[in-house]
Design an enzyme around this catalytic site. Structure first.
Site, PDB file in Angstrom:
ATOM      1  N   HIS A  32      69.456  37.327   1.354  1.00  0.00           N
ATOM      2  CA  HIS A  32      70.595  36.481   0.968  1.00  0.00           C
ATOM      3  C   HIS A  32      71.568  37.325   0.141  1.00  0.00           C
ATOM      4  CE1 HIS A  32      72.874  32.946   0.129  1.00  0.00           C
ATOM      5  NE2 HIS A  32      72.061  32.284  -0.651  1.00  0.00           N
ATOM      6  N   HIS A  38      73.645  36.876  10.771  1.00  0.00           N
ATOM      7  CA  HIS A  38      73.892  35.670   9.976  1.00  0.00           C
ATOM      8  C   HIS A  38      73.323  34.472  10.721  1.00  0.00           C
ATOM      9  CE1 HIS A  38      76.020  32.687   7.546  1.00  0.00           C
ATOM     10  NE2 HIS A  38      76.217  33.662   6.687  1.00  0.00           N
ATOM     11  N   ASP A  48      78.182  40.765   3.117  1.00  0.00           N
ATOM     12  CA  ASP A  48      77.553  41.775   2.253  1.00  0.00           C
ATOM     13  C   ASP A  48      77.757  43.199   2.750  1.00  0.00           C
ATOM     14  OD1 ASP A  48      75.100  39.319   1.816  1.00  0.00           O
ATOM     15  OD2 ASP A  48      76.361  40.133   0.222  1.00  0.00           O
TER      16      ASP A  48
HETATM   17  C1  SDX Z   1      74.288  35.964   3.045  1.00  0.00           C
HETATM   18  O1  SDX Z   1      73.615  31.455   4.930  1.00  0.00           O
HETATM   19  C2  SDX Z   1      74.678  31.939   4.380  1.00  0.00           C
HETATM   20  O2  SDX Z   1      75.765  31.408   4.522  1.00  0.00           O
HETATM   21  C3  SDX Z   1      74.453  33.185   3.533  1.00  0.00           C
HETATM   22  C4  SDX Z   1      75.708  33.884   3.052  1.00  0.00           C
HETATM   23  C5  SDX Z   1      76.457  33.075   2.015  1.00  0.00           C
HETATM   24  O3  SDX Z   1      77.669  33.291   1.846  1.00  0.00           O
HETATM   25  O4  SDX Z   1      75.781  32.288   1.280  1.00  0.00           O
HETATM   26  O5  SDX Z   1      76.579  34.149   4.145  1.00  0.00           O
HETATM   27  C6  SDX Z   1      75.380  35.216   2.352  1.00  0.00           C
HETATM   28  O6  SDX Z   1      73.144  35.786   2.693  1.00  0.00           O
HETATM   29  C7  SDX Z   1      74.647  36.861   4.200  1.00  0.00           C
HETATM   30  C8  SDX Z   1      73.392  37.470   4.889  1.00  0.00           C
HETATM   31  C9  SDX Z   1      72.966  38.697   4.069  1.00  0.00           C
HETATM   32  N1  SDX Z   1      71.688  39.217   4.557  1.00  0.00           N
HETATM   33  C10 SDX Z   1      71.596  40.384   5.231  1.00  0.00           C
HETATM   34  O7  SDX Z   1      72.558  41.075   5.547  1.00  0.00           O
HETATM   35  C11 SDX Z   1      70.170  40.811   5.545  1.00  0.00           C
HETATM   36  C12 SDX Z   1      70.080  41.287   6.996  1.00  0.00           C
HETATM   37  N2  SDX Z   1      70.265  40.141   7.883  1.00  0.00           N
HETATM   38  C13 SDX Z   1      69.094  39.464   8.364  1.00  0.00           C
HETATM   39  O8  SDX Z   1      67.978  39.498   7.572  1.00  0.00           O
HETATM   40  C14 SDX Z   1      69.393  38.170   9.115  1.00  0.00           C
HETATM   41  O9  SDX Z   1      70.430  38.421   9.965  1.00  0.00           O
HETATM   42  C15 SDX Z   1      69.675  36.909   8.322  1.00  0.00           C
HETATM   43  C16 SDX Z   1      68.627  36.637   7.309  1.00  0.00           C
HETATM   44  C17 SDX Z   1      71.003  37.009   7.636  1.00  0.00           C
HETATM   45  C18 SDX Z   1      69.724  35.742   9.305  1.00  0.00           C
HETATM   46  O10 SDX Z   1      68.478  35.666   9.863  1.00  0.00           O
HETATM   47  P1  SDX Z   1      68.081  34.546  10.943  1.00  0.00           P
HETATM   48  O11 SDX Z   1      69.243  33.654  11.229  1.00  0.00           O
HETATM   49  O12 SDX Z   1      66.822  33.920  10.501  1.00  0.00           O
HETATM   50  O13 SDX Z   1      67.872  35.389  12.257  1.00  0.00           O
HETATM   51  P2  SDX Z   1      66.518  36.079  12.654  1.00  0.00           P
HETATM   52  O14 SDX Z   1      65.940  36.819  11.482  1.00  0.00           O
HETATM   53  O15 SDX Z   1      65.671  35.082  13.346  1.00  0.00           O
HETATM   54  O16 SDX Z   1      67.049  37.191  13.696  1.00  0.00           O
HETATM   55  C19 SDX Z   1      67.272  36.873  15.063  1.00  0.00           C
HETATM   56  C20 SDX Z   1      67.057  38.190  15.791  1.00  0.00           C
HETATM   57  C21 SDX Z   1      65.683  38.823  15.510  1.00  0.00           C
HETATM   58  O17 SDX Z   1      65.370  39.667  16.611  1.00  0.00           O
HETATM   59  P3  SDX Z   1      64.237  39.174  17.668  1.00  0.00           P
HETATM   60  O18 SDX Z   1      63.015  38.805  16.876  1.00  0.00           O
HETATM   61  O19 SDX Z   1      64.886  37.964  18.373  1.00  0.00           O
HETATM   62  O20 SDX Z   1      64.041  40.341  18.587  1.00  0.00           O
HETATM   63  O21 SDX Z   1      68.003  39.170  15.305  1.00  0.00           O
HETATM   64  C22 SDX Z   1      67.300  40.226  14.654  1.00  0.00           C
HETATM   65  C23 SDX Z   1      65.917  39.700  14.323  1.00  0.00           C
HETATM   66  O22 SDX Z   1      64.979  40.794  14.248  1.00  0.00           O
HETATM   67  N3  SDX Z   1      68.058  40.532  13.441  1.00  0.00           N
HETATM   68  C24 SDX Z   1      68.299  41.757  12.988  1.00  0.00           C
HETATM   69  C25 SDX Z   1      69.077  41.578  11.843  1.00  0.00           C
HETATM   70  N4  SDX Z   1      69.283  40.274  11.626  1.00  0.00           N
HETATM   71  C26 SDX Z   1      68.631  39.627  12.618  1.00  0.00           C
HETATM   72  N5  SDX Z   1      67.912  42.964  13.456  1.00  0.00           N
HETATM   73  C27 SDX Z   1      68.344  44.031  12.755  1.00  0.00           C
HETATM   74  N6  SDX Z   1      69.108  43.937  11.633  1.00  0.00           N
HETATM   75  C28 SDX Z   1      69.493  42.740  11.158  1.00  0.00           C
HETATM   76  N7  SDX Z   1      70.235  42.666  10.064  1.00  0.00           N
END
Ligand code: SDX
Length: 429
Positions: free
Chosen positions: A268, A307, A363
């Site tokens: 997050h 996201h 971020d």
């Molecule tokens: C914020 O919710 C909000 O609005 C939050 C926010 C706000 O203003 O409050 O916008 C602020 O928290 C932004 C997000 C910051 N976090 C990151 O940058 C961390 C990296 N991102 C991920 O951890 C992820 O993208 C999330 C947590 C942000 C979202 O995760 P989801 O929606 O649960 O998606 P998921 O983990 O199920 O991913 C779906 C697929 C997966 O691959 P498969 O299993 O289908 O093969 O996408 C892949 C994931 O492995 N994936 C990524 C990835 N994010 C998702 N692969 C590599 N790098 C990434 N960053």
């Protein structure tokens, strides 16, 4: 004429049910009538991590994840970032309308006159180790503020809510600045009421021996834009925490502390700190292909990408990329920006990221800007928490005033043991 209803047939019993549809949703409680026997509890919807569950009806923030749209109370984020300032945007988010000139003056005066902290807060802030993470300090000192303002527990009194909201918005920068100064072993710099919200924050952070700190207007403006972009984001993890903890009718300081604790997580708000560590680890653009391979091999995530809602470019990231260039006109250009831009270019062409609709989020660029402005990496999530306090409080107040809301208490699907008898120690295998 099509009806706004959903017809479900339970093939276990052959019974058919017609459920009303409102705002493209059905009420989960309408599923409870679906039973296989009179003593059946009834059907529930199972939705781990609330991937497809609306927990509330809100009028604060609108996001269209497919189109990359973000609006606060109907105003596009792009217009607010260009024309507004953080305090005015905080007023809009909290009260629903942009302030008149008079309202803006009163609001700014109220916030300015609540920036001081009780001197005792310094005593336990001094108790933290010099290398204590600023988010750990912030979460605990915000929670402690509930003991200085016990009337904050009068959460049904609009005047009390208004006073606590002003205190929290006014004091978050002071808490953050004091935590930063403590980590450097520097004396605390007190608020200067002649300065704007972001100018004063820079003053409390960076004032040295000069009698009056002169903030760089370009950096103060960049901080305003950053704060506007981070002010709210509908039902994200920390906003959901604010609503859930607040639903027990505890005070707003304890709820904000819980929301800040949720924001601290690397998935997050903690991601901005992780992005900088990731870019520094990559080190140069020629190392990007091997890094991308490690991400695609599932060894790590590309921090700052992806996201839950945006399946298009996060509109905030677009604005931040432009803000970065403006900040670098005042500071020296960060070499990490070139790595970030090249990383983004490669990732946006790569099937792994395209297929999963992974784009830069808020971020991805924010940390590079904060670092160029002189903030240590460990303070980045605190810089997210300060403006998001306005969003958390708006969500909290909307929850309290929503007649449909009650204490948040989800159900579960129980898959554990059935009843079994106690086994004396000597008989355990
Ligand atoms: C914020 O919710 C909000 O609005 C939050 C926010 C706000 O203003 O409050 O916008 C602020 O928290 C932004 C997000 C910051 N976090 C990151 O940058 C961390 C990296 N991102 C991920 O951890 C992820 O993208 C999330 C947590 C942000 C979202 O995760 P989801 O929606 O649960 O998606 P998921 O983990 O199920 O991913 C779906 C697929 C997966 O691959 P498969 O299993 O289908 O093969 O996408 C892949 C994931 O492995 N994936 C990524 C990835 N994010 C998702 N692969 C590599 N790098 C990434 N960053």
């Amino acid at each position: 004429m099509p009806k706004d209803t959903l017809t479900l047939t339970d093939n276990r019993t052959g019974k058919t049910y017609e459920l009303p549809i409102e705002n493209s949703t059905i009420r989960s409680m309408d599923l409870r009538q679906i039973k296989v026997s009179p003593d059946d509890f009834g059907m529930m919807a199972y939705d781990p991590a609330f991937m497809n569950t609306a927990s509330c009806r809100s009028r604060v923030t609108f996001i269209d994840g497919e189109k990359g749209i973000l609006r606060y109370r109907g105003y596009p984020i792009e217009e607010l970032a260009e024309k507004s300032n953080f305090l005015e945007t905080a007023y809009l988010i909290l009260k629903g309308e942009l302030p008149t000139r008079q309202q803006a003056l009163e609001w700014e005066n109220n916030i300015t006159n609540h920036t001081m902290l009780h001197e005792n807060i310094k005593k336990f802030m001094d108790g933290f180790h010099h290398d204590a993470h600023p988010m750990g300090i912030l979460v605990s000192t915000v929670a402690a503020m509930s003991t200085f303002y016990p009337l904050g527990r009068n959460i049904h009194d609009p005047e009390s809510r208004k006073r606590q909201i002003q205190r929290l918005i006014a004091k978050m920068p002071t808490l953050a600045a004091f935590a930063y100064r403590h980590s450097l072993g520097r004396p605390y710099a007190y608020p200067d009421n002649d300065l704007s919200y972001t100018e004063n924050f820079l003053n409390m952070l960076f004032k040295a021996t000069e009698l009056k700190y002169k903030p760089d207007p370009a950096l103060a403006r960049a901080l305003d834009v950053l704060f506007i972009l981070h002010a709210d984001h509908e039902q994200n993890c920390s906003a959901n925490t604010m609503r859930s903890v607040g639903s027990s009718l505890t005070d707003p300081y304890s709820s904000v502390a819980a929301a800040a604790a949720a924001l601290y997580g690397p998935l997050h708000g903690g991601a901005n700190e992780q992005v900088l560590k990731m870019l520094a680890e990559i080190g140069s653009t020629d190392k990007i292909p091997s890094f991308i391979k490690s991400v695609k091999d599932g060894e790590r995530k590309l921090m700052g990408f992806g996201h839950r809602v945006y399946k298009n470019y996060d509109p905030r990231a677009k604005i931040l990329r432009k803000t970065a260039e403006e900040v670098f006109e005042v500071t020296e250009r960060s070499p990490l920006l070139d790595i970030a831009i090249e990383l983004e270019r490669i990732a946006l062409e790569d099937e792994y990221f395209v297929k999963r609709k992974l784009y830069p989020n808020v971020d991805f660029y924010s940390g590079i800007i904060y670092q160029a402005m002189g903030f240590p990496t460990s303070t980045f999530t605190v810089l997210f928490a300060i403006p998001r306090t306005a969003g958390w409080l708006a969500q909290w107040e909307e929850m309290l005033q929503d007649s449909e809301q009650k204490i948040a208490r989800p159900r579960q699907v129980y898959l554990g043991h059935g009843q079994r008898s106690y086994i004396p120690t000597e008989e355990r295998g």
